[in-house]
Design a protein around this motif. Structure first.
Motif, PDB file in Angstrom:
ATOM      1  N   ARG A  19       0.829  -1.205   0.000  1.00 12.70           N
ATOM      2  CA  ARG A  19       0.000   0.000   0.000  1.00 12.70           C
ATOM      3  C   ARG A  19       0.872   1.267   0.000  1.00 12.70           C
ATOM      4  O   ARG A  19       0.576   2.232  -0.691  1.00 12.70           O
ATOM      5  CB  ARG A  19      -0.945  -0.021   1.199  1.00 12.70           C
ATOM      6  CG  ARG A  19      -2.080   0.980   1.087  1.00 12.70           C
ATOM      7  CD  ARG A  19      -3.123   0.760   2.170  1.00 12.70           C
ATOM      8  NE  ARG A  19      -2.562   0.952   3.490  1.00 12.70           N
ATOM      9  CZ  ARG A  19      -2.662   0.078   4.476  1.00 12.70           C
ATOM     10  NH1 ARG A  19      -3.282  -1.078   4.297  1.00 12.70           N
ATOM     11  NH2 ARG A  19      -2.133   0.330   5.660  1.00 12.70           N
ATOM     12  N   THR A  20       1.954   1.241   0.757  1.00 12.10           N
ATOM     13  CA  THR A  20       2.855   2.392   0.801  1.00 12.10           C
ATOM     14  C   THR A  20       3.492   2.633  -0.563  1.00 12.10           C
ATOM     15  O   THR A  20       3.574   3.780  -1.031  1.00 12.10           O
ATOM     16  CB  THR A  20       3.953   2.167   1.863  1.00 12.10           C
ATOM     17  OG1 THR A  20       3.335   1.981   3.137  1.00 12.10           O
ATOM     18  CG2 THR A  20       4.898   3.357   1.931  1.00 12.10           C
ATOM     19  N   ALA A  21       3.957   1.578  -1.213  1.00 12.12           N
ATOM     20  CA  ALA A  21       4.576   1.715  -2.527  1.00 12.12           C
ATOM     21  C   ALA A  21       3.559   2.149  -3.573  1.00 12.12           C
ATOM     22  O   ALA A  21       3.862   2.952  -4.462  1.00 12.12           O
ATOM     23  CB  ALA A  21       5.222   0.388  -2.937  1.00 12.12           C
ATOM     24  N   PHE A  22       2.342   1.645  -3.444  1.00 16.03           N
ATOM     25  CA  PHE A  22       1.294   2.018  -4.381  1.00 16.03           C
ATOM     26  C   PHE A  22       0.975   3.512  -4.256  1.00 16.03           C
ATOM     27  O   PHE A  22       0.869   4.228  -5.256  1.00 16.03           O
ATOM     28  CB  PHE A  22       0.042   1.178  -4.116  1.00 16.03           C
ATOM     29  CG  PHE A  22      -1.123   1.542  -4.980  1.00 16.03           C
ATOM     30  CD1 PHE A  22      -1.180   1.107  -6.292  1.00 16.03           C
ATOM     31  CD2 PHE A  22      -2.156   2.322  -4.495  1.00 16.03           C
ATOM     32  CE1 PHE A  22      -2.246   1.451  -7.104  1.00 16.03           C
ATOM     33  CE2 PHE A  22      -3.222   2.665  -5.287  1.00 16.03           C
ATOM     34  CZ  PHE A  22      -3.269   2.227  -6.607  1.00 16.03           C
ATOM     35  N   GLU A  23       0.847   3.988  -3.031  1.00  9.95           N
ATOM     36  CA  GLU A  23       0.561   5.400  -2.819  1.00  9.95           C
ATOM     37  C   GLU A  23       1.698   6.284  -3.325  1.00  9.95           C
ATOM     38  O   GLU A  23       1.470   7.414  -3.785  1.00  9.95           O
ATOM     39  CB  GLU A  23       0.288   5.659  -1.336  1.00  9.95           C
ATOM     40  CG  GLU A  23      -1.011   5.021  -0.857  1.00  9.95           C
ATOM     41  CD  GLU A  23      -1.190   5.077   0.651  1.00  9.95           C
ATOM     42  OE1 GLU A  23      -0.262   5.575   1.339  1.00  9.95           O
ATOM     43  OE2 GLU A  23      -2.252   4.635   1.145  1.00  9.95           O
ATOM     44  N   ALA A  24       2.923   5.764  -3.285  1.00 11.35           N
ATOM     45  CA  ALA A  24       4.078   6.530  -3.760  1.00 11.35           C
ATOM     46  C   ALA A  24       4.043   6.749  -5.272  1.00 11.35           C
ATOM     47  O   ALA A  24       4.746   7.632  -5.794  1.00 11.35           O
ATOM     48  CB  ALA A  24       5.375   5.819  -3.365  1.00 11.35           C
ATOM     49  N   LEU A  25       3.223   5.990  -5.984  1.00 12.67           N
ATOM     50  CA  LEU A  25       3.070   6.196  -7.425  1.00 12.67           C
ATOM     51  C   LEU A  25       2.335   7.498  -7.734  1.00 12.67           C
ATOM     52  O   LEU A  25       2.350   7.973  -8.869  1.00 12.67           O
ATOM     53  CB  LEU A  25       2.283   5.038  -8.055  1.00 12.67           C
ATOM     54  CG  LEU A  25       2.933   3.659  -8.040  1.00 12.67           C
ATOM     55  CD1 LEU A  25       1.939   2.612  -8.558  1.00 12.67           C
ATOM     56  CD2 LEU A  25       4.198   3.653  -8.900  1.00 12.67           C
ATOM     57  N   GLY A  26       1.680   8.066  -6.723  1.00  4.39           N
ATOM     58  CA  GLY A  26       0.930   9.300  -6.925  1.00  4.39           C
ATOM     59  C   GLY A  26      -0.550   9.135  -6.691  1.00  4.39           C
ATOM     60  O   GLY A  26      -1.351   9.956  -7.155  1.00  4.39           O
ATOM     61  N   TYR A  27      -0.938   8.096  -5.948  1.00  6.43           N
ATOM     62  CA  TYR A  27      -2.348   7.868  -5.656  1.00  6.43           C
ATOM     63  C   TYR A  27      -2.683   8.420  -4.271  1.00  6.43           C
ATOM     64  O   TYR A  27      -2.028   8.104  -3.285  1.00  6.43           O
ATOM     65  CB  TYR A  27      -2.688   6.379  -5.740  1.00  6.43           C
ATOM     66  CG  TYR A  27      -2.868   5.920  -7.165  1.00  6.43           C
ATOM     67  CD1 TYR A  27      -4.054   6.151  -7.849  1.00  6.43           C
ATOM     68  CD2 TYR A  27      -1.832   5.291  -7.842  1.00  6.43           C
ATOM     69  CE1 TYR A  27      -4.220   5.753  -9.166  1.00  6.43           C
ATOM     70  CE2 TYR A  27      -1.981   4.888  -9.155  1.00  6.43           C
ATOM     71  CZ  TYR A  27      -3.180   5.126  -9.811  1.00  6.43           C
ATOM     72  OH  TYR A  27      -3.333   4.738 -11.116  1.00  6.43           O
ATOM     73  N   ARG A  28      -3.702   9.255  -4.231  1.00  4.38           N
ATOM     74  CA  ARG A  28      -4.130   9.918  -3.006  1.00  4.38           C
ATOM     75  C   ARG A  28      -5.415   9.278  -2.503  1.00  4.38           C
ATOM     76  O   ARG A  28      -6.416   9.205  -3.215  1.00  4.38           O
ATOM     77  CB  ARG A  28      -4.347  11.411  -3.288  1.00  4.38           C
ATOM     78  CG  ARG A  28      -4.955  12.207  -2.158  1.00  4.38           C
ATOM     79  CD  ARG A  28      -4.962  13.693  -2.517  1.00  4.38           C
ATOM     80  NE  ARG A  28      -5.400  13.937  -3.873  1.00  4.38           N
ATOM     81  CZ  ARG A  28      -6.677  14.058  -4.244  1.00  4.38           C
ATOM     82  NH1 ARG A  28      -7.637  13.911  -3.357  1.00  4.38           N
ATOM     83  NH2 ARG A  28      -6.978  14.313  -5.507  1.00  4.38           N
ATOM     84  N   ARG A  29      -5.369   8.809  -1.278  1.00  5.21           N
ATOM     85  CA  ARG A  29      -6.540   8.154  -0.712  1.00  5.21           C
ATOM     86  C   ARG A  29      -7.694   9.149  -0.552  1.00  5.21           C
ATOM     87  O   ARG A  29      -7.491  10.304  -0.166  1.00  5.21           O
ATOM     88  CB  ARG A  29      -6.189   7.536   0.641  1.00  5.21           C
ATOM     89  CG  ARG A  29      -7.307   6.670   1.214  1.00  5.21           C
ATOM     90  CD  ARG A  29      -6.862   5.990   2.479  1.00  5.21           C
ATOM     91  NE  ARG A  29      -8.004   5.404   3.181  1.00  5.21           N
ATOM     92  CZ  ARG A  29      -7.954   4.892   4.403  1.00  5.21           C
ATOM     93  NH1 ARG A  29      -6.796   4.892   5.058  1.00  5.21           N
ATOM     94  NH2 ARG A  29      -9.022   4.395   4.964  1.00  5.21           N
ATOM     95  N   THR A  30      -8.915   8.692  -0.844  1.00  3.82           N
ATOM     96  CA  THR A  30     -10.106   9.551  -0.769  1.00  3.82           C
ATOM     97  C   THR A  30     -11.142   8.886   0.134  1.00  3.82           C
ATOM     98  O   THR A  30     -12.041   8.180  -0.337  1.00  3.82           O
ATOM     99  CB  THR A  30     -10.696   9.796  -2.177  1.00  3.82           C
ATOM    100  OG1 THR A  30     -10.862   8.527  -2.838  1.00  3.82           O
ATOM    101  CG2 THR A  30      -9.776  10.658  -3.005  1.00  3.82           C
ATOM    102  N   PRO A  31     -11.029   9.100   1.452  1.00  2.00           N
ATOM    103  CA  PRO A  31     -11.924   8.433   2.410  1.00  2.00           C
ATOM    104  C   PRO A  31     -13.399   8.749   2.192  1.00  2.00           C
ATOM    105  O   PRO A  31     -14.263   7.972   2.610  1.00  2.00           O
ATOM    106  CB  PRO A  31     -11.447   8.970   3.766  1.00  2.00           C
ATOM    107  CG  PRO A  31     -10.034   9.401   3.537  1.00  2.00           C
ATOM    108  CD  PRO A  31     -10.007   9.910   2.126  1.00  2.00           C
ATOM    109  N   GLU A  32     -13.720   9.872   1.550  1.00  2.00           N
ATOM    110  CA  GLU A  32     -15.139  10.209   1.351  1.00  2.00           C
ATOM    111  C   GLU A  32     -15.867   9.193   0.485  1.00  2.00           C
ATOM    112  O   GLU A  32     -17.101   9.128   0.498  1.00  2.00           O
ATOM    113  CB  GLU A  32     -15.275  11.605   0.732  1.00  2.00           C
ATOM    114  CG  GLU A  32     -14.655  11.773  -0.644  1.00  2.00           C
ATOM    115  CD  GLU A  32     -13.239  12.313  -0.591  1.00  2.00           C
ATOM    116  OE1 GLU A  32     -12.838  13.011  -1.530  1.00  2.00           O
ATOM    117  OE2 GLU A  32     -12.529  12.017   0.395  1.00  2.00           O
ATOM    118  N   TYR A  33     -15.133   8.375  -0.279  1.00  2.00           N
ATOM    119  CA  TYR A  33     -15.763   7.338  -1.098  1.00  2.00           C
ATOM    120  C   TYR A  33     -15.860   6.001  -0.368  1.00  2.00           C
ATOM    121  O   TYR A  33     -16.452   5.053  -0.880  1.00  2.00           O
ATOM    122  CB  TYR A  33     -14.981   7.141  -2.401  1.00  2.00           C
ATOM    123  CG  TYR A  33     -14.932   8.360  -3.296  1.00  2.00           C
ATOM    124  CD1 TYR A  33     -16.052   9.178  -3.449  1.00  2.00           C
ATOM    125  CD2 TYR A  33     -13.768   8.698  -3.984  1.00  2.00           C
ATOM    126  CE1 TYR A  33     -16.006  10.299  -4.266  1.00  2.00           C
ATOM    127  CE2 TYR A  33     -13.717   9.811  -4.810  1.00  2.00           C
ATOM    128  CZ  TYR A  33     -14.840  10.610  -4.949  1.00  2.00           C
ATOM    129  OH  TYR A  33     -14.790  11.721  -5.758  1.00  2.00           O
TER     130      TYR A  33
END
Length: 231
Positions: A19-33
């Motif tokens: 998950r950490t490496a995936f987010e480092a690709l430029g993906y921003r978590r969106t808790p509202e969804y």
């Protein structure tokens, strides 16, 4: 119990690493969804534009301690159109779509494509429970063989429409919610001022799969006509 904890802890740590490496690709978590409350995660790609938003849905598999990644793309203006037209769409969906269990108005993207199916993985999850240390290989496959050529390359609403109209293996309509996919295509087509007869013709190519997914009326032309009038 201690033995079980020792056995499962490496898998838990690999999940965090992925998950950490995936987010480092430029993906921003969106808790509202994230409305289901079972560990599923939604992300928006930082490389998105006002015209094209790239999303990822990591469906959590608690028994496996892993995620099943799914990818999608949407146009904000078209999404507004389909949300407003939900009263015209609901009659053709399974009744469960009409309650709060699966709130369509809270999902950024209705048509998603499964990474495992796209890449031919036997097991649908990352990390693979049978080989948890292989997650970097799977992440690299997702980037090089799926995200770069198929999703990140989409830069316009017409590119989204072309993706949703695909029917070849890996994009076949039987693995998506076909009625919702039709609604998204109609919204995009109308935003792009596409010829109505042309869009009818393209959707008719998938009529049998669409009708199989319809509830209530099974009249494809009736549904499509209603969508074209109301979306």
């Amino acid at each position: 119990m201690i033995g079980q904890q020792l056995k499962t802890s490496p898998m838990k740590s690999r999940v965090v690493e992925f998950r950490t490496a995936f987010e480092a690709l430029g993906y921003r978590r969106t808790p509202e969804y994230e409305v289901f409350g079972k560990g599923d995660l939604w992300y928006i790609f930082d490389g998105s534009t006002p015209a094209v938003t790239h999303v990822v849905y990591l469906a959590y598999k608690p028994a496996l301690r892993a995620y099943a990644p799914q990818f999608g793309v949407f146009n904000a203006a078209s999404r507004t159109k389909v949300i407003a037209a939900l009263p015209a769409i609901f009659p053709y969906l399974h009744p469960t779509f009409g309650n709060d269990i699966w709130p369509l108005s809270r999902r950024p993207c209705w048509t998603l494509f499964d990474a495992a199916r796209q890449l031919g993985w036997q097991r649908m999850c990352v990390p693979d429970p049978q080989a948890p240390d292989s997650w970097p290989t799977r992440l690299n496959e997702m980037v090089e063989e799926l995200l770069k050529p198929t999703f990140w390359s989409i830069e316009t609403p017409s590119g989204i429409k072309a993706l949703l109209l695909k029917g070849e293996k890996k994009f076949e309509w039987t693995v998506s919610y076909s009625v919702l996919r039709v609604a998204e295509i109609v919204a995009l087509a109308k935003s792009l001022s596409c010829d109505e007869n042309s869009i009818r013709k393209r959707l008719a190519e998938h009529e049998s799969d669409i009708v199989r997914d319809m509830y209530g009326s099974k009249d494809f032309n009736e549904m499509l006509g209603r969508f074209l009038r109301t979306i």
